[in-house]
Scaffold this motif. Structure first.
Motif, PDB file in Angstrom:
ATOM      1  N   VAL A 255      -6.396  -5.034   4.507  1.00 62.63           N
ATOM      2  CA  VAL A 255      -5.998  -3.690   4.899  1.00 62.63           C
ATOM      3  C   VAL A 255      -4.854  -3.804   5.901  1.00 62.63           C
ATOM      4  N   GLN A 256      -3.846  -2.942   5.736  1.00 61.47           N
ATOM      5  CA  GLN A 256      -2.675  -2.954   6.603  1.00 61.47           C
ATOM      6  C   GLN A 256      -2.285  -1.532   6.971  1.00 61.47           C
ATOM      7  N   LEU A 257      -1.559  -1.428   8.092  1.00 59.72           N
ATOM      8  CA  LEU A 257      -0.997  -0.148   8.510  1.00 59.72           C
ATOM      9  C   LEU A 257       0.506  -0.177   8.273  1.00 59.72           C
ATOM     10  N   THR A 258       1.051   0.925   7.772  1.00 60.20           N
ATOM     11  CA  THR A 258       2.495   1.024   7.572  1.00 60.20           C
ATOM     12  C   THR A 258       2.942   2.463   7.759  1.00 60.20           C
ATOM     13  N   ASN A 259       4.226   2.636   8.016  1.00 64.17           N
ATOM     14  CA  ASN A 259       4.804   3.984   7.983  1.00 64.17           C
ATOM     15  C   ASN A 259       6.099   3.978   7.180  1.00 64.17           C
ATOM     16  N   ASP A 260       6.214   2.988   6.309  1.00 64.94           N
ATOM     17  CA  ASP A 260       7.400   2.863   5.464  1.00 64.94           C
ATOM     18  C   ASP A 260       6.987   2.228   4.142  1.00 64.94           C
ATOM     19  N   PHE A 261       6.716   3.037   3.141  1.00 67.98           N
ATOM     20  CA  PHE A 261       6.279   2.511   1.854  1.00 67.98           C
ATOM     21  C   PHE A 261       6.647   3.491   0.751  1.00 67.98           C
ATOM     22  N   THR A 262       6.484   3.026  -0.494  1.00 66.83           N
ATOM     23  CA  THR A 262       6.756   3.858  -1.662  1.00 66.83           C
ATOM     24  C   THR A 262       5.494   3.965  -2.497  1.00 66.83           C
ATOM     25  N   MET A 263       5.060   5.173  -2.726  1.00 66.83           N
ATOM     26  CA  MET A 263       3.860   5.409  -3.529  1.00 66.83           C
ATOM     27  C   MET A 263       4.247   5.561  -4.998  1.00 66.83           C
ATOM     28  N   GLU A 264       3.247   5.515  -5.870  1.00 65.62           N
ATOM     29  CA  GLU A 264       3.528   5.721  -7.290  1.00 65.62           C
ATOM     30  C   GLU A 264       4.226   7.069  -7.476  1.00 65.62           C
ATOM     31  N   GLY A 265       5.070   7.114  -8.499  1.00 60.07           N
ATOM     32  CA  GLY A 265       5.909   8.294  -8.665  1.00 60.07           C
ATOM     33  C   GLY A 265       7.224   8.135  -7.923  1.00 60.07           C
ATOM     34  N   ASN A 266       7.415   6.928  -7.293  1.00 59.47           N
ATOM     35  CA  ASN A 266       8.661   6.577  -6.602  1.00 59.47           C
ATOM     36  C   ASN A 266       8.953   7.510  -5.427  1.00 59.47           C
ATOM     37  N   ARG A 267       7.898   7.887  -4.723  1.00 60.24           N
ATOM     38  CA  ARG A 267       8.063   8.768  -3.557  1.00 60.24           C
ATOM     39  C   ARG A 267       7.951   7.934  -2.281  1.00 60.24           C
ATOM     40  N   ASP A 268       8.952   8.016  -1.417  1.00 63.23           N
ATOM     41  CA  ASP A 268       8.972   7.282  -0.148  1.00 63.23           C
ATOM     42  C   ASP A 268       8.270   8.081   0.937  1.00 63.23           C
ATOM     43  N   GLU A 269       7.571   7.378   1.828  1.00 61.54           N
ATOM     44  CA  GLU A 269       6.857   8.015   2.940  1.00 61.54           C
ATOM     45  C   GLU A 269       7.188   7.309   4.257  1.00 61.54           C
ATOM     46  N   ASP A 270       7.189   8.067   5.346  1.00 60.03           N
ATOM     47  CA  ASP A 270       7.451   7.503   6.669  1.00 60.03           C
ATOM     48  C   ASP A 270       6.373   7.876   7.682  1.00 60.03           C
ATOM     49  N   GLU A 271       5.242   8.344   7.202  1.00 60.32           N
ATOM     50  CA  GLU A 271       4.120   8.637   8.096  1.00 60.32           C
ATOM     51  C   GLU A 271       3.088   7.504   8.019  1.00 60.32           C
ATOM     52  N   PRO A 272       2.246   7.363   9.063  1.00 60.71           N
ATOM     53  CA  PRO A 272       1.264   6.270   9.071  1.00 60.71           C
ATOM     54  C   PRO A 272       0.322   6.336   7.870  1.00 60.71           C
ATOM     55  N   ALA A 273       0.101   5.175   7.267  1.00 54.46           N
ATOM     56  CA  ALA A 273      -0.785   5.081   6.107  1.00 54.46           C
ATOM     57  C   ALA A 273      -1.498   3.739   6.125  1.00 54.46           C
ATOM     58  N   LEU A 274      -2.687   3.712   5.555  1.00 54.78           N
ATOM     59  CA  LEU A 274      -3.406   2.468   5.344  1.00 54.78           C
ATOM     60  C   LEU A 274      -3.119   1.992   3.926  1.00 54.78           C
ATOM     61  N   VAL A 275      -2.706   0.737   3.804  1.00 58.27           N
ATOM     62  CA  VAL A 275      -2.512   0.112   2.496  1.00 58.27           C
ATOM     63  C   VAL A 275      -3.646  -0.889   2.318  1.00 58.27           C
ATOM     64  N   ILE A 276      -4.403  -0.742   1.236  1.00 60.95           N
ATOM     65  CA  ILE A 276      -5.590  -1.561   1.002  1.00 60.95           C
ATOM     66  C   ILE A 276      -5.471  -2.234  -0.359  1.00 60.95           C
ATOM     67  N   ASN A 277      -5.743  -3.543  -0.385  1.00 66.46           N
ATOM     68  CA  ASN A 277      -5.787  -4.274  -1.657  1.00 66.46           C
ATOM     69  C   ASN A 277      -7.212  -4.754  -1.917  1.00 66.46           C
ATOM     70  N   VAL A 278      -7.672  -4.540  -3.151  1.00 67.18           N
ATOM     71  CA  VAL A 278      -9.005  -4.975  -3.561  1.00 67.18           C
ATOM     72  C   VAL A 278      -8.849  -5.899  -4.761  1.00 67.18           C
ATOM     73  N   GLY A 279      -9.418  -7.092  -4.674  1.00 70.36           N
ATOM     74  CA  GLY A 279      -9.322  -8.061  -5.759  1.00 70.36           C
ATOM     75  C   GLY A 279     -10.187  -7.683  -6.944  1.00 70.36           C
ATOM     76  N   ASN A 280      -9.998  -8.400  -8.021  1.00 75.20           N
ATOM     77  CA  ASN A 280     -10.753  -8.159  -9.244  1.00 75.20           C
ATOM     78  C   ASN A 280     -12.256  -8.242  -8.984  1.00 75.20           C
ATOM     79  N   ASP A 281     -12.976  -7.200  -9.392  1.00 75.96           N
ATOM     80  CA  ASP A 281     -14.429  -7.145  -9.263  1.00 75.96           C
ATOM     81  C   ASP A 281     -14.880  -7.256  -7.805  1.00 75.96           C
ATOM     82  N   GLN A 282     -14.084  -6.705  -6.898  1.00 78.96           N
ATOM     83  CA  GLN A 282     -14.390  -6.740  -5.464  1.00 78.96           C
ATOM     84  C   GLN A 282     -14.579  -5.330  -4.907  1.00 78.96           C
ATOM     85  N   ARG A 283     -15.236  -5.296  -3.754  1.00 82.87           N
ATOM     86  CA  ARG A 283     -15.467  -4.033  -3.051  1.00 82.87           C
ATOM     87  C   ARG A 283     -15.139  -4.229  -1.579  1.00 82.87           C
ATOM     88  N   LEU A 284     -14.415  -3.293  -0.997  1.00 83.33           N
ATOM     89  CA  LEU A 284     -14.003  -3.392   0.407  1.00 83.33           C
ATOM     90  C   LEU A 284     -14.380  -2.105   1.128  1.00 83.33           C
TER      91      LEU A 284
END
Length: 384
Positions: A255-284
């Motif tokens: 899990v990471q914090l960012t305020n500069d990322f691009t979401m699906e649909g190619n939309r850029d954001e500059d507000e705080p967001a949590l980015v979370i990665n979950v591996g195959n067959d995993q739960r976080l």
């Protein structure tokens, strides 16, 4: 014997005597002729000269019979003195293995948490973890320490080596830090110190420090901000505990914090967001400290997949548990996949007003990929 036969014999003898007399006369005349004498002498001279030449040739062999100059200096002469005895490689040019290995020497392997440039809201507490390898000749004992060497200290303190580390082994070194309040970039340097107080680090001369580099961003003010407080949550999988600001380089689940990322649909954001990665067959899951809900509050966020995570497919739940009771439940459940669409969540918390509640963000993979990267944009509890 008949008379006729005897006469024939005498005739033949007479003819023979006459022939011999003529030959003797001719020889006598030739001996007295000067031209004949000269010719004979010349012939004899030529014969003698040819004989001398033949003898000379016999005594003095031709050039082909004399060995060439090169044979007087054999071509194998250099090899009679071996090259390695003239310039011994192993004595005049020492190999690297002959150089003594320093007692204390470290090698940086990778950042397990807080990659360079990681973002935090001012005042956030976090843990930096480096993976380091002992490439020296001495064992690091628990009396070794990790100590501040310069730059921005970020409230960090000296920490003991977590275990004994033999040459060739690796260790994860963790330092508890706190992001400064002011919005800015910060970088702190750290080294290892042995039991004698000698400091060392990484690099070819074992004198370079390791570091932590962060960016402090301005957080948004709500009744409770899950992004601002993400390092206060207990993040874990079904099997392991996770640090906040883990990275893809360190872990599959993070899990990471960012305020500069691009979401699906190619939309850029500059507000705080949590980015979370979950591996195959995993739960976080991220279990947050309790919050007392006020009347009229709502849980609000936007969720979706990251633009560069086309294999993303996850199930998202927001669960709650009332402290001091058996009451628990789910505020909602959503399935997200990379399809160019995002989901806005707005849940009324009126039924929990006046209660102390623990909220949990629960994300599990629903695909076969290890890159199920999704986001929560400004996840928070907001007043009406």
């Amino acid at each position: 014997m008949t008379t006729t036969y005897k006469k024939l014999i005498w005739l033949l003898l007479f003819v023979a005597v006459i022939g011999m007399a003529c030959n003797l006369s001719a020889i006598s005349q030739d001996a007295q002729d000067p031209n004949t004498v000269a010719s004979t002498a010349a012939a004899q001279t030529v014969e003698v000269r040819l004989t001398e030449i033949g003898i000379a040739n016999t005594l003095a062999p031709t050039a082909t019979q004399v060995p060439p100059t090169a044979t007087l200096e054999p071509t194998f002469t250099p090899t009679t003195v071996p090259t390695n005895t003239v310039v011994p490689t192993n004595t005049t040019m020492p190999t690297a293995t002959s150089t003594p290995v320093p007692c204390n020497w470290a090698q940086f392997v990778k950042d397990m948490t807080v990659a360079d440039g990681s973002m935090f809201v001012g005042g956030t507490k976090f843990t930096k973890v480096w993976r380091i390898k002992n490439i020296g000749s001495c064992t690091w004992t628990k009396d070794y320490e990790i100590t501040f060497d310069g730059g921005d200290k970020m409230s960090g303190g000296t920490t003991s080596m977590p275990k004994k580390v033999k040459p060739g082994e690796t260790v994860d070194i963790a330092i508890n830090l706190q992001a400064p309040d002011a919005k800015d970039d910060y970088k702190g340097y750290w080294v290892i110190r042995d039991e004698d107080g000698d400091e060392f680090g990484i690099g070819s001369n074992a004198n370079k420090p390791i570091w932590v580099s962060i960016e402090v961003i301005k957080g948004t003010n709500y009744a409770y901000n899950f992004a601002n407080n993400f390092c206060s949550a207990k993040w874990k999988t079904d099997d392991n505990k996770l640090f906040c600001q883990g990275t893809a380089q360190g872990y599959t689940n993070y899990v990471q914090l960012t305020n500069d990322f691009t979401m699906e649909g190619n939309r850029d954001e500059d507000e705080p967001a949590l980015v979370i990665n979950v591996g195959n067959d995993q739960r976080l899951r991220g279990i947050y400290p309790s919050h007392t809900v006020q009347a009229g509050e709502h849980f609000v966020t936007r969720i979706g997949c990251m633009n560069n995570s086309k294999e993303c497919r996850v199930k998202v739940q927001v669960n709650y548990e009332v402290v001091g009771s058996s009451t628990s439940g789910t505020l909602g459940e959503w399935i997200e996949k990379w399809d160019g669409e995002t989901t806005v969540i707005d849940v009324d918390l009126s039924s929990l007003a006046g209660k102390e509640v623990i909220f949990t963000l629960d994300i599990s993979s629903r695909g076969s990929s290890n890159t199920n990267r999704m986001f929560f944009l400004v996840p928070s509890i907001r007043l009406p």
